[in-house]
Write a protein that holds these residues in place. Structure first.
Motif, mmCIF file in Angstrom:
data_model
loop_
_atom_site.group_PDB
_atom_site.id
_atom_site.type_symbol
_atom_site.label_atom_id
_atom_site.label_comp_id
_atom_site.label_asym_id
_atom_site.label_seq_id
_atom_site.Cartn_x
_atom_site.Cartn_y
_atom_site.Cartn_z
ATOM 1 N N LEU A 130 0.828 -1.196 0.000
ATOM 2 C CA LEU A 130 0.000 0.000 0.000
ATOM 3 C C LEU A 130 0.869 1.254 0.000
ATOM 4 C CD1 LEU A 130 -3.231 0.566 2.041
ATOM 5 C CD2 LEU A 130 -1.487 2.328 2.033
ATOM 6 N N ALA A 131 1.949 1.220 0.776
ATOM 7 C CA ALA A 131 2.865 2.371 0.817
ATOM 8 C C ALA A 131 3.486 2.616 -0.555
ATOM 9 C CB ALA A 131 3.957 2.123 1.856
ATOM 10 N N VAL A 132 3.875 1.533 -1.235
ATOM 11 C CA VAL A 132 4.450 1.675 -2.570
ATOM 12 C C VAL A 132 3.423 2.271 -3.534
ATOM 13 C CG1 VAL A 132 5.311 0.393 -4.574
ATOM 14 C CG2 VAL A 132 6.127 -0.172 -2.276
ATOM 15 N N ALA A 133 2.190 1.738 -3.487
ATOM 16 C CA ALA A 133 1.161 2.220 -4.404
ATOM 17 C C ALA A 133 0.840 3.691 -4.160
ATOM 18 C CB ALA A 133 -0.106 1.372 -4.240
ATOM 19 N N ALA A 134 0.711 4.080 -2.884
ATOM 20 C CA ALA A 134 0.356 5.466 -2.560
ATOM 21 C C ALA A 134 1.485 6.426 -2.903
ATOM 22 C CB ALA A 134 -0.009 5.576 -1.081
ATOM 23 N N SER A 135 2.715 6.080 -2.525
ATOM 24 C CA SER A 135 3.844 6.977 -2.809
ATOM 25 C C SER A 135 4.104 7.083 -4.308
ATOM 26 C CB SER A 135 5.096 6.495 -2.078
ATOM 27 O OG SER A 135 5.392 5.150 -2.403
ATOM 28 N N MET A 136 3.894 5.998 -5.046
ATOM 29 C CA MET A 136 4.051 6.047 -6.488
ATOM 30 C C MET A 136 2.983 6.947 -7.112
ATOM 31 S SD MET A 136 4.319 2.813 -9.097
ATOM 32 C CE MET A 136 5.600 2.092 -8.075
ATOM 33 N N GLY A 137 1.767 6.879 -6.555
ATOM 34 C CA GLY A 137 0.703 7.753 -7.036
ATOM 35 C C GLY A 137 1.023 9.215 -6.823
ATOM 36 N N VAL A 138 1.590 9.542 -5.666
ATOM 37 C CA VAL A 138 1.972 10.934 -5.394
ATOM 38 C C VAL A 138 3.086 11.373 -6.339
ATOM 39 C CG1 VAL A 138 2.991 12.473 -3.678
ATOM 40 C CG2 VAL A 138 1.210 10.864 -3.001
ATOM 41 N N ALA A 139 4.015 10.476 -6.619
ATOM 42 C CA ALA A 139 5.127 10.824 -7.516
ATOM 43 C C ALA A 139 4.616 11.210 -8.901
ATOM 44 C CB ALA A 139 6.100 9.657 -7.611
ATOM 45 N N VAL A 140 3.630 10.484 -9.409
ATOM 46 C CA VAL A 140 3.124 10.818 -10.739
ATOM 47 C C VAL A 140 2.286 12.092 -10.716
ATOM 48 C CG1 VAL A 140 3.186 8.418 -11.493
ATOM 49 C CG2 VAL A 140 1.080 9.334 -10.550
#
Length: 797
Positions: free
Chosen positions: A364-374
């Motif tokens: 979940l942390a990977v998915a959320a942080s990746m979403g913020v990066a984009v």
């Protein structure tokens, strides 16, 4: 502060480089974005739900490590399904019922992913009865090979069940239902890939429930795989809520901005961010588990939040006379540092979830942080470029001019909180809320607070099935396994069996324990049988030859192949956090007092054992996570604003909201667990945006020489209105989750709605109050000054 200046210098340089790149080569930039979006869209449509039993438990916890060490010897005590066939009329001793039970057993046996060697029902040959007669021991399978559906055969089955000791285990206490225990493998043996729980759950429904459930027979199914399957099926409603949220946001954004382009372009950029996030996850080999299925909505929400700020700034610049291209360029310049700071705070705040050693939360942390990066790319870069072509429209500009020139602004009363009297009142109210939060949060509990599967509604089919099993079987679905470890070939010694028997007798007085079973029970029962069933002999014999004779046949799962492991299977009333916490502490104390080199007790396996391990990890990690998320966000704010007072003004409202959220969880009976722990980090990550944007705009006006009250009014007319709009819009979107069939999604909807609204109020009310009382007017960063000076120097662009 010199360190901060050194760190901000590259950011300022990157701002200038990116500004020239984006606005002087707009068409090539759009082609690149379009090409990447199309490729990632092709990846995103391939993403599939992904869930794993091992991902849901803390693999490095000692309990789980102990289980993994002996996994092959603990057949059926890890991940399994329980399928119950219930007779609606009469009992199980009819030819029709037995035929259905046999077919269900056979059907379950051949489902891919099932550990076929460990499947158990009264129809499997590994479930046997034993009896001592004048000729010696006799026994056989519960269903004999010559079973023929006759009345005599059914009577024999009844007798065999009573002699097998399976009443309350595989056969209900009232003889109106029977169970098939279906252990599962971690990987599908046919494909070699990890077990697909959505596919497995679907097959179980199709091949067992749909096929065999009739007016005469009801099929009930429980187990981790079924919970995950139901969660995935229910989580499909996320798509509906997502669509509703988009429509609601679209309508509210248009009513707020009065601009078609200012509405459609931010929504489109936020959807592009979701596409990029899902596409990157698929490209990197990730899927979406039931807990991270909500992350795309959060990415969309964060994108809209930042998009509104960009649109609002473009409106402001156009109202001052700038053309769309210049207005968008100035907006990028004004938004870049606070926007990047806010997004970095979001992303790094989500990354702090990685401290929790549970793979599903790490994913979940990977998915959320990746979403913020984009979002940095789509809403901070792409959005201003798109707006530079058409702007926000004359209607939106006129509305902004009217708002700026109005003397009777609706925001005028809010400036009361930028005066010492109003600030004092706001802080006093905040202190009272702090006291309420501290008092309320003391009752916050770790883990599940309800029986059954708390992720699902109490009246869900799964929880009704689980309640039926708990009421009609002596062995509940909440299993806690303690591993009694001995030297090799010593598990059947008198000392080992007697030690396990004493442990089981000790457990009878532990609250929450229904019963327990182990190899010691097998030995006692058979020893009594060898002596004409005399109860005086129902004990562990000191004669090793007698013990060896009593263990001539040992059911699977009661010892391992080298006789060094004795599982003690404990059946609990429930798996509530209080039950598990009390049990583990009691067993720990017992083990410390009684462990020897010849026999030691180690925890734990079984679904309740894993739940206990998870609770312990979360109990420790929640404070680590909070420390990291607030530490990271505070550091970024300090580097940006270079003032401890400013950091306090931004962070204090967030901390108050987090504390009140914990009190709300305690009041609603929501425990801190895998499903709810990330909410606080997500709320802080999104909420910090409000404070950063408010303070950045406030400082800009303070640099111009305005008083705090006037600067705050000007801030409210621009950034404040967009913050209020964003908070209300996001809250409106997530509040719909309370209608979800998935309880944890409904809980997240309540908590996120609360955090969105309170973070918004904190930024609009408590932040200026603290700034006033702390005299934070002087806390203005050189980055803000430079940004403002640049806008003056380049005004002729």
């Amino acid at each position: 502060m010199k360190i901060a200046s050194l760190l901000l210098a590259p950011i300022k340089l990157s701002e200038q480089i990116l500004e020239r790149l984006l606005f002087e080569r707009r068409v090539p930039v759009l082609f690149v974005f379009a090409a990447v979006t199309l490729w990632l869209l092709s990846q995103a449509v391939q993403i599939r739900p992904d869930a794993s039993f091992v991902k849901m438990i803390p693999s490095s916890h000692p309990y789980v490590e102990n289980y993994l060490t002996y996994r092959d010897d603990l057949s059926g005590l890890g991940n399994s399904l329980r399928v119950v066939v219930q007779a609606e009329q009469g009992d199980i001793f009819t030819a029709e019922f037995q035929n259905t039970l046999k077919q269900v057993t056979d059907e379950a046996f051949y489902i891919p992913g099932v550990d076929r060697s460990a499947v158990k029902s009264i129809w499997t040959p590994n479930v046997r009865w034993t009896e001592v007669t004048e000729q010696g021991f006799v026994g056989g399978p519960v269903i004999p090979a010559d079973y023929d559906d006759s009345e005599q055969a059914l009577n024999n089955v009844r007798t065999n069940i009573l002699r097998s000791g399976q009443v309350g285990i595989l056969v209900a206490n009232d003889f109106r239902s029977a169970m098939v225990q279906v252990p599962l493998l971690d990987k599908d043996p046919e494909t070699g890939e990890k077990l697909n729980y959505q596919s497995l759950s679907s097959k179980v429904e199709t091949l067992l429930r749909d096929k065999y459930q009739t007016d005469a027979v009801t099929i009930r199914i429980t187990g981790f795989a079924k919970i995950v399957g139901d969660l995935i099926d229910g989580a499909r409603s996320v798509a509906l809520f997502f669509a509703i949220a988009i429509v609601v946001t679209l309508i509210l954004l248009y009513l707020y901005s009065g601009s078609e382009s200012g509405t459609l372009i931010p929504i489109a950029c936020s959807l592009v961010a979701v596409i990029w996030q899902l596409g990157l996850l698929k490209a990197l080999g990730y899927g979406l588990d039931p807990y991270s299925m909500l992350v795309p909505f959060l990415v969309f929400a964060i994108g809209v939040s930042h998009g509104v700020q960009v649109v609002n700034t473009v409106r402001l610049e156009q109202s001052l006379g700038a053309e769309p291209w210049l207005a968008a360029r100035r907006a990028f310049r004004a938004i870049y540092i606070p926007g990047l700071t806010a997004l970095l705070s979001d992303g790094l705040g989500f990354v702090t979830l990685m401290v929790i050693d549970i793979q599903v939360i790490k994913d979940l942390a990977v998915a959320a942080s990746m979403g913020v990066a984009v979002i940095v790319l789509t809403n901070l870069f792409l959005l201003p470029v798109l707006l530079s072509f058409i702007g926000v429209g004359n209607k939106a500009v006129a509305r902004m001019e009217k708002s700026q020139n109005s003397d009777t602004s609706m925001w005028q009363p809010m400036t009361f909180f930028a005066t010492k009297r109003g600030a004092s009142i706001a802080v006093v109210v905040a202190l009272v809320a702090l006291g309420v939060g501290l008092w309320g949060s003391k009752d916050l509990r770790i883990g599940d607070l309800d029986a059954g599967a708390p992720e699902l509604r109490a009246d869900s089919r799964y929880n009704l099935d689980n309640a039926f099993i708990s009421e009609n079987y002596s062995t509940s679905s909440d299993i806690f396994v303690v591993m009694a470890i001995t030297p090799t070939q010593a598990c059947t010694s008198y000392q080992s069996l007697a030690g396990v028997e004493r442990f089981q007798q000790f457990l009878t007085g532990v609250p929450g324990v229904q019963s327990s079973i182990s190899l010691a029970d097998v030995s006692k029962r058979v020893t009594a049988g060898l002596n004409e069933g005399n109860l005086k002999w129902r004990t562990i014999s000191r004669n090793q030859y007698v013990i060896n004779a009593s263990l001539g046949y040992v059911p699977a799962g009661f010892m391992n192949s080298d006789c060094s492991l004795l599982p003690v299977i404990i059946f609990l009333d429930d798996h509530k956090a209080e039950t598990l916490s009390q049990l583990t502490h009691i067993i720990d104390d017992y083990a410390m007092a009684n462990n020897t080199d010849e026999l030691r007790f180690e925890m734990a396996a079984g679904n309740s054992g894993f739940e206990a391990a998870t609770n312990q990890v979360i109990e420790t990690a929640q404070y680590d996570m909070l420390a990291w998320v607030y530490g990271v966000v505070s550091l970024l704010c300090l580097l940006t604003f270079r003032s401890i007072k400013t950091v306090f003004c931004i962070i204090a409202p967030l901390a108050l909201t987090s504390l009140l959220c914990q009190a709300l969880m305690a009041w609603l009976g929501i425990g801190v667990k895998v499903a709810t722990l990330p909410v606080i980090a997500l709320g802080v990550g999104i909420g910090v945006d409000y404070g950063i944007y408010i303070y950045s705009r406030l400082n800009t006006y303070l640099v111009e020489g305005m008083s705090l009250k006037d600067a705050y009014l000007a801030t409210l007319k621009t950034t404040g209105s967009s913050v209020a709009f964003t908070g209300l819009t996001l809250a409106t979107g997530v509040v719909l989750w309370v209608l979800s069939p998935i309880k944890f999604q409904a809980d997240m909807g309540i908590l996120l709605t609360f955090m969105f609204l309170w973070n918004m109020l904190g930024a609009l009310v408590l932040l200026p109050a603290l700034a006033c009382l702390l005299n934070a007017r002087s806390a203005v960063t050189s980055a803000i000054k430079d940004g403002y000076q640049d806008s003056q120097d380049k005004g002729a662009l």
